[in-house]
Design an enzyme around this catalytic site. Structure first.
Site, PDB file in Angstrom:
ATOM      1  N   GLY A   1       0.825  -1.347  -0.044  1.00 40.86           N
ATOM      2  CA  GLY A   1      -0.170  -0.024   0.067  1.00 40.86           C
ATOM      3  C   GLY A   1       0.860   1.252  -0.002  1.00 40.86           C
ATOM      4  CG  HIS A   2       4.646   1.245   0.574  1.00 37.60           C
ATOM      5  ND1 HIS A   2       4.087   0.296   1.568  1.00 37.60           N
ATOM      6  CD2 HIS A   2       5.429   0.739  -0.078  1.00 37.60           C
ATOM      7  CE1 HIS A   2       4.871  -0.664   1.355  1.00 37.60           C
ATOM      8  NE2 HIS A   2       5.817  -0.507   0.303  1.00 37.60           N
TER       9      HIS A   2
END
Lengths: 123, 123
Positions: free
Chosen positions: A44-45
């Site tokens: 998630g990045h």
């Protein structure tokens, strides 16, 4: 954009050996492996600088990637399938099988300032 | 002489993540993983130059080591147990469990001339 590199595997009567030497576009400064994941979503990045190489060396998982323009899902289901994630690749990892071990090689040492958590607008 | 390094593991509700960054005494130029081994014995050599770090990141196996003076067996049975093998460490790997994946990090690129297959006299 994320892309696959095929890793050479030597298979014989004594088992299999998969090698990573010069196949990936960076020297490995850090590596980590993720295992024992339930139905969670990891990642998630994206990054400012770090390039990564991801291989599911046991079991399987899915990497969902968004480079800001294109969105794609990649199935990591064999120890010879190595997914290169460029800094701009905002990614999650999910659908880990119970036996999955995801090995990730990174081009940089850990630096919390290198992480960008905000999603792209097309997400 | 071979020795263990303990690797930091972050465990939580989303699974486990074990990191190797500056814990090992060399930059990683090559890495390989061995899997699908039956009752075979792997290895059977030492090196002129290469230092290695071995971690069983799934399942377990035994490393038998001989540095020319001391002989020892090491149980690699957890993803946080990292065995450092120095060039003089003549070693074999055996008793792989069916699910075992042995990750090996190496300080040098592959060079067949760096391998020494002859056993020590105390073997």
């Amino acid at each position: 954009m994320a892309y696959f590199v095929h890793l050479k595997t030597h298979s014989g009567s004594r088992g299999n050996l998969t090698v990573i030497e010069r196949e990936i576009p960076f020297p490995v400064k850090r590596l980590f492996y993720i295992y024992g994941v339930d139905d969670s979503v990891r990642g998630g990045h994206r990054h400012h600088t770090t390039i990564q190489a991801a291989i599911c060396i046991a079991g399987s998982c899915i990497v969902s990637n968004n480079d800001g323009i294109l969105k794609s899902d990649y199935s990591l289901d064999h120890p010879s399938k190595c997914l290169i994630l460029e800094p701009k690749d905002w990614h999650t990892m999910h659908h880990f099988t119970k036996d999955a071990v995801l090995l990730v090689l990174a081009s940089e040492y850990f630096d919390p300032n290198d992480y960008i958590y905000d999603r792209y607008q097309n997400n």
